[in-house]
Motif scaffolding. Sequence first.
Motif, PDB file in Angstrom:
ATOM      1  N   ALA A  85       0.808  -1.222   0.000  1.00 50.09           N
ATOM      2  CA  ALA A  85       0.000   0.000   0.000  1.00 50.09           C
ATOM      3  C   ALA A  85       0.840   1.269   0.000  1.00 50.09           C
ATOM      4  N   LEU A  86       2.152   1.146  -0.112  1.00 44.20           N
ATOM      5  CA  LEU A  86       3.030   2.313   0.013  1.00 44.20           C
ATOM      6  C   LEU A  86       2.724   3.434  -0.972  1.00 44.20           C
ATOM      7  N   PRO A  87       2.462   3.163  -2.262  1.00 41.25           N
ATOM      8  CA  PRO A  87       2.159   4.291  -3.158  1.00 41.25           C
ATOM      9  C   PRO A  87       0.975   5.124  -2.692  1.00 41.25           C
ATOM     10  N   GLY A  88      -0.097   4.465  -2.248  1.00 46.90           N
ATOM     11  CA  GLY A  88      -1.251   5.217  -1.763  1.00 46.90           C
ATOM     12  C   GLY A  88      -0.971   5.957  -0.474  1.00 46.90           C
ATOM     13  N   ILE A  89      -0.183   5.341   0.405  1.00 45.89           N
ATOM     14  CA  ILE A  89       0.155   6.000   1.668  1.00 45.89           C
ATOM     15  C   ILE A  89       1.009   7.235   1.404  1.00 45.89           C
ATOM     16  N   VAL A  90       1.946   7.112   0.472  1.00 46.39           N
ATOM     17  CA  VAL A  90       2.757   8.276   0.109  1.00 46.39           C
ATOM     18  C   VAL A  90       1.873   9.390  -0.441  1.00 46.39           C
ATOM     19  N   GLY A  91       0.885   9.021  -1.240  1.00 42.43           N
ATOM     20  CA  GLY A  91      -0.046  10.030  -1.749  1.00 42.43           C
ATOM     21  C   GLY A  91      -0.830  10.695  -0.641  1.00 42.43           C
ATOM     22  N   ALA A  92      -1.248   9.922   0.359  1.00 40.38           N
ATOM     23  CA  ALA A  92      -1.987  10.497   1.482  1.00 40.38           C
ATOM     24  C   ALA A  92      -1.119  11.463   2.281  1.00 40.38           C
ATOM     25  N   VAL A  93       0.131  11.068   2.523  1.00 42.78           N
ATOM     26  CA  VAL A  93       1.050  11.942   3.261  1.00 42.78           C
ATOM     27  C   VAL A  93       1.333  13.206   2.461  1.00 42.78           C
ATOM     28  N   LEU A  94       1.480  13.052   1.147  1.00 39.09           N
ATOM     29  CA  LEU A  94       1.724  14.221   0.299  1.00 39.09           C
ATOM     30  C   LEU A  94       0.538  15.173   0.327  1.00 39.09           C
ATOM     31  N   LEU A  95      -0.669  14.618   0.288  1.00 36.24           N
ATOM     32  CA  LEU A  95      -1.857  15.471   0.375  1.00 36.24           C
ATOM     33  C   LEU A  95      -1.895  16.216   1.701  1.00 36.24           C
ATOM     34  N   ALA A  96      -1.560  15.529   2.778  1.00 37.26           N
ATOM     35  CA  ALA A  96      -1.537  16.179   4.087  1.00 37.26           C
ATOM     36  C   ALA A  96      -0.468  17.263   4.142  1.00 37.26           C
ATOM     37  N   ALA A  97       0.697  16.990   3.550  1.00 36.72           N
ATOM     38  CA  ALA A  97       1.767  17.996   3.547  1.00 36.72           C
ATOM     39  C   ALA A  97       1.365  19.230   2.750  1.00 36.72           C
ATOM     40  N   SER A  98       0.738  19.023   1.601  1.00 42.74           N
ATOM     41  CA  SER A  98       0.287  20.164   0.803  1.00 42.74           C
ATOM     42  C   SER A  98      -0.767  20.969   1.549  1.00 42.74           C
ATOM     43  N   ARG A  99      -1.630  20.262   2.250  1.00 43.15           N
ATOM     44  CA  ARG A  99      -2.655  20.948   3.037  1.00 43.15           C
ATOM     45  C   ARG A  99      -2.036  21.745   4.171  1.00 43.15           C
ATOM     46  N   ALA A 100      -1.000  21.187   4.785  1.00 42.89           N
ATOM     47  CA  ALA A 100      -0.343  21.893   5.880  1.00 42.89           C
ATOM     48  C   ALA A 100       0.382  23.138   5.381  1.00 42.89           C
ATOM     49  N   ILE A 101       1.051  23.023   4.253  1.00 46.77           N
ATOM     50  CA  ILE A 101       1.805  24.158   3.717  1.00 46.77           C
ATOM     51  C   ILE A 101       0.873  25.307   3.333  1.00 46.77           C
ATOM     52  N   GLY A 102      -0.325  24.977   2.858  1.00 49.29           N
ATOM     53  CA  GLY A 102      -1.246  26.013   2.406  1.00 49.29           C
ATOM     54  C   GLY A 102      -2.201  26.527   3.459  1.00 49.29           C
ATOM     55  N   GLU A 103      -2.128  26.032   4.677  1.00 51.80           N
ATOM     56  CA  GLU A 103      -3.063  26.473   5.718  1.00 51.80           C
ATOM     57  C   GLU A 103      -2.746  27.898   6.186  1.00 51.80           C
ATOM     58  N   THR A 104      -3.784  28.655   6.452  1.00 50.15           N
ATOM     59  CA  THR A 104      -3.616  30.058   6.839  1.00 50.15           C
ATOM     60  C   THR A 104      -4.245  30.373   8.192  1.00 50.15           C
ATOM     61  N   MET A 105      -5.528  30.030   8.359  1.00 50.42           N
ATOM     62  CA  MET A 105      -6.273  30.515   9.522  1.00 50.42           C
ATOM     63  C   MET A 105      -5.708  29.974  10.830  1.00 50.42           C
ATOM     64  N   ILE A 106      -5.349  28.700  10.855  1.00 48.39           N
ATOM     65  CA  ILE A 106      -4.799  28.128  12.084  1.00 48.39           C
ATOM     66  C   ILE A 106      -3.490  28.828  12.448  1.00 48.39           C
ATOM     67  N   VAL A 107      -2.690  29.144  11.444  1.00 49.60           N
ATOM     68  CA  VAL A 107      -1.410  29.796  11.699  1.00 49.60           C
ATOM     69  C   VAL A 107      -1.621  31.215  12.204  1.00 49.60           C
ATOM     70  N   VAL A 108      -2.588  31.922  11.632  1.00 44.01           N
ATOM     71  CA  VAL A 108      -2.849  33.298  12.063  1.00 44.01           C
ATOM     72  C   VAL A 108      -3.208  33.340  13.543  1.00 44.01           C
ATOM     73  N   LEU A 109      -4.104  32.458  13.966  1.00 47.53           N
ATOM     74  CA  LEU A 109      -4.579  32.487  15.348  1.00 47.53           C
ATOM     75  C   LEU A 109      -3.705  31.689  16.300  1.00 47.53           C
ATOM     76  N   GLY A 110      -2.978  30.695  15.774  1.00 51.32           N
ATOM     77  CA  GLY A 110      -2.204  29.824  16.655  1.00 51.32           C
ATOM     78  C   GLY A 110      -0.735  30.141  16.739  1.00 51.32           C
ATOM     79  N   ALA A 111      -0.140  30.588  15.618  1.00 50.47           N
ATOM     80  CA  ALA A 111       1.306  30.810  15.595  1.00 50.47           C
ATOM     81  C   ALA A 111       1.696  32.272  15.650  1.00 50.47           C
ATOM     82  N   GLY A 112       0.759  33.172  15.426  1.00 48.57           N
ATOM     83  CA  GLY A 112       1.094  34.592  15.458  1.00 48.57           C
ATOM     84  C   GLY A 112       1.520  35.103  14.097  1.00 48.57           C
ATOM     85  N   ALA A 113       2.138  36.266  14.086  1.00 49.68           N
ATOM     86  CA  ALA A 113       2.528  36.911  12.831  1.00 49.68           C
ATOM     87  C   ALA A 113       3.967  37.398  12.850  1.00 49.68           C
ATOM     88  N   ALA A 114       4.771  36.877  13.774  1.00 51.80           N
ATOM     89  CA  ALA A 114       6.161  37.328  13.884  1.00 51.80           C
ATOM     90  C   ALA A 114       7.024  36.593  12.868  1.00 51.80           C
TER      91      ALA A 114
END
Length: 401
Positions: A306-335
């Motif tokens: 199942a490794l090809p599909g798992i890699v795809g799932a992890v890649l989707l999660a990574a892309s989602r994490a890189i593009g997230e905005t609202m959680i970072v604004v309220l959780g990580a600040g703006a420094a």
Amino acid sequence: MPLSWAFFASFLLAAAGYILGRSRAFATAGPDARALHSRPTYHGTSVGLMALLPSLGVLAVAAILRMAGVLTDETGPVVGILALVAAVIGLGLGVTRIGRQYQARNAVERMVLGLLMLCSLIAIVTTLGIVLSLVFETGRFFQVYDWKTFFFGTEWTPRFQGNSQLGILPLLWGTLYVSAIALLVAVPIGLFAAVYMSEYASRWVRGFVKPAIEVLAGIPTIVYGLFALITVGPLLRDYFAQPLGLGNSGTSVLTAGLVMGIMLIPFVSSLSDDIINAVPQSLRDGALGLGSTPSETVRQVVLPAALPGIVGAVLLAASRAIGETMIVVLGAGAAAQMSLNPLEAMTTITVKIVSQLTGDSDFNSPETLVAFALGLTLFVITLALNVVALIIVRKYREQYE
């Protein structure tokens, strides 16, 4: 006539064409519908598509010309009338073609094939348009700002009055730092949950656990952001940052990373679960028949398959994490800073893209054009992730097969 009215009127004419074409086909066939080359349903569909497609073509061309500035709002009624005329002409031609020897099924399949190809072309053209818009605006930015300072600068202090420092490294560091923490949370938990649901859980437990996990994917990101701001941030500050002398802020990289990781768990678990369930049962039976334990079967047979599909799932999660905005604004600040301390406030590229384009922006200033350079950087990072994933999958498949 507004274009929206013409759009809906075209669909109504297409529906009328379907009914009219089907009725005419029955009338042409007489008492035995088998005398027709194609079923009456195909004749009706052929007439409906011949009425709909020309009208949609006129509306699509008009929309493109309007975006290009060739047409104005005053030409809307004319375009609507032309679209309806095209629909009526197509409907008339479709009805006149109905006959016992008319190959309606072949005509419908050709039209549907053309429509599918057009949809694929639209996706490609849209992607190309996004890339070109980023490239051109980024080129304008580098005409007014030094690219070396942008890519290698360690200070981010935009000033619309001039003398701005627009170094991307602090933003890139914050983006990768938050994403790494999120993946460290989401990937193990999501993957272990997927293995449990697919290999160990009973049907009743799986039917309860999987929907419960997938509920996390339906929660709006603003809710996650508020959870990070009100609950997780103060908790980390009061019980970790202040007692350890690592900071006094309720916003931090760790706060955003943990909450974002919780949000990404369904992306990893649900996709990995589906991929693991798609592994042939014969592989499991063969491993168990050779004396492997269930855990050994999972580690050495199921997960590699199942490794090809798992890699795809992890890649989707990574892309989602890189593009997230609202959680970072309220959780990580703006420094915009570079630090190894996960309990300090930082920011990401997406947050600064939003901040640079907020308000009345002058699209000739580097402080605004920098948003496009940041967007292109994110695009390149995501593309690199896809390339790495393809390399991993191909390398694995060569070894497995």
